[in-house]
Design a protein around this motif. Structure first.
Motif, short mmCIF file in Angstrom:
data_model
loop_
_atom_site.label_atom_id
_atom_site.label_comp_id
_atom_site.label_asym_id
_atom_site.label_seq_id
_atom_site.Cartn_x
_atom_site.Cartn_y
_atom_site.Cartn_z
N CYS A 1 62.05 -3.91 6.88
CA CYS A 1 61.27 -3.17 7.88
C CYS A 1 59.84 -3.72 7.82
CB CYS A 1 61.32 -1.67 7.52
SG CYS A 1 60.41 -0.61 8.64
N LYS B 1 65.77 1.24 19.23
CA LYS B 1 64.75 0.21 19.42
C LYS B 1 63.83 0.51 20.61
CE LYS B 1 67.89 -3.17 19.91
NZ LYS B 1 68.49 -4.46 20.32
N VAL C 1 63.33 0.37 15.57
CA VAL C 1 62.11 0.93 14.98
C VAL C 1 62.50 1.56 13.65
CG1 VAL C 1 60.39 2.78 15.24
CG2 VAL C 1 61.00 1.34 17.21
N TYR D 1 59.10 -2.23 12.96
CA TYR D 1 60.50 -2.41 13.36
C TYR D 1 61.13 -3.49 12.47
CZ TYR D 1 58.69 -6.36 16.19
OH TYR D 1 58.08 -7.52 16.61
#
Length: 423
Positions: A116, A67, A89, A106
């Motif tokens: 996502c 992340k 991400v 993300y």
């Protein structure tokens, strides 16, 4: 859009040149250096964590892991800033705007199966974030499992495997156009690169054929359409200027590379011996993006052949006017050659390392001929580490070569993340 957070600047105390002295042990005459190696010690889920993003921006390289986006000094590897996202991400594009901004996707939560679907604009020079927003749906069956991003000018495209795609303004995050409001056949993907956008659509008619159109980067309007042969679909996109597509018919096991003119009419078909490495970083469930391991420049397509186990591959240069091969350059030994980009009348490529021999960055004249080494990576301690980067991301900029992993096992042990070579 949500509020922006300031990046953590780091204090520069991170060990950037980690073990660099040891890695240059055993360096032979004429070989260049490992500038630094960055490792990561991360605890994650059993399936590991993504580490797909890598951008060279000015005198820094930015790497995505889990992340976080983190910038390291290109010369010394010292941490410059870290930007944390709320959740991992899940999709990036190697492309940036002229002023080093990009858009990152993300997950909506910490679950590996979470959609996502969260978008954020990031300034890769400063580590500051801009707008954030959820990607709006383009229809009922809009599945945000493995979307791909493309970027050109002030437009970012988001294409997903559920047969939906949309485009947004990078500066503001506003939606520009999408498959939900497109005329004619519904676009499954918008591919963006080098000031161009194309739409790839599946048509729900009796033939079930697909089609490719240009798309204005601001309005999405098309001026030409190329209808694919029956039961063929676009499997890879090599270039948008000119449009060069890999198309295939799975039922018949047939495929070909077609070149389209500015009017969308087929100009040539590329054909040559060999099995070509055309997977192009497209995830099995992902949508299409411009291939990173092929280069188009000056009317020539440079494409690598697929490397057999322990066997060398070659780069083949095709004339896009005639579709015929102009020259072939073998990697030699049991190595692999991967095109990086074209510049100054040459193709820049990476020749992979072996366990006892470092890799090389080479320049091949556009007319063909003997490659010239721009960087010779050291043998000795560094070679087995460089050799063990599988499916890496690579960049060559400012006389330095960058190679990084795209996934970490994340089992609480030190793993190689990013290695940089230079003079």
């Amino acid at each position: 859009p949500e509020a922006s957070a300031a990046p953590d600047k780091g204090d520069g105390s991170g060990n950037g040149s980690q073990a660099a002295e040891d890695l240059n042990a055993g360096r032979k005459e004429g070989e260049d250096k490992v500038l630094w190696l960055k490792t990561a010690k991360v605890d994650g889920p059993g399936i590991g964590i993504d580490a797909k993003g890598q951008w060279v921006v000015g005198d820094a390289v930015v790497k995505a892991v889990g992340k976080n986006l983190t910038a390291y000094g290109a010369a010394d590897g010292k941490e410059q800033w870290t930007l944390a996202f709320p959740f991992p991400v899940c999709s990036v594009t190697p492309q940036t705007t002229a002023d080093a901004k990009t858009v990152v996707l993300y997950r909506e939560s910490g679950s590996d199966t979470a959609p996502c679907n969260r978008m954020r604009m990031v300034d890769l020079k400063t580590g500051k974030e801009g707008w954030s927003k959820e990607v709006p749906k383009e229809g009922h069956f809009d599945i945000m499992t493995a979307p791909t991003l493309g970027l050109t000018g002030d437009t970012v495209t988001v294409s997903r495997n559920g047969g939906s795609a949309s485009a947004f303004r990078i500066s503001t995050g506003d939606r520009l156009f999408g498959s939900g409001s497109a005329e004619g056949c519904r676009p499954d993907a918008y591919v963006a690169h080098n000031n161009k956008v194309i739409s790839i659509a599946g048509c729900i008619d009796k033939d079930g054929n697909g089609e490719v159109s240009d798309a204005d980067p601001v309005t999405g309007k098309k001026s030409w359409t190329f209808r694919l042969p029956e039961k063929y679909k676009v499997t890879s996109v090599y270039s948008l200027d000119p449009v060069v597509l890999d198309v295939g018919n799975d039922q018949k096991g047939e495929r070909s590379i077609v070149v389209l003119g500015p009017d969308g009419k087929q100009r040539a078909t590329v054909s040559g011996e060999g099995k070509f490495a055309t997977e192009c970083n497209n995830a099995p469930l992902g949508s299409l993006e411009v291939c990173r391991n092929t280069v188009v420049d000056g009317g020539t397509l440079y494409i690598p052949t697929a490397a057999g186990s322990g066997k060398p591959n070659e780069i083949v240069a095709f004339d896009l006017g005639t579709g015929k091969a102009k020259w072939r350059t073998p990697a030699g030994d049991s190595r692999t050659l991967t095109p990086i980009r074209a510049e100054n009348g040459q193709l820049i490529a990476y020749r992979s390392a072996e366990k006892d021999k470092g890799g090389e960055v080479v320049a091949i004249p556009a007319a063909g001929g003997t490659p010239t080494a721009l960087l010779r990576h050291p043998s000795g301690a560094a070679a087995p580490i460089e050799n063990a980067f599988y499916y890496p991301q690579i960049d060559y900029a400012g006389g330095r070569f960058y190679i990084s992993v795209t996934r970490l096992r994340a089992q609480g042990k030190d793993e190689k993340l990013l290695m940089v070579f230079g003079k």
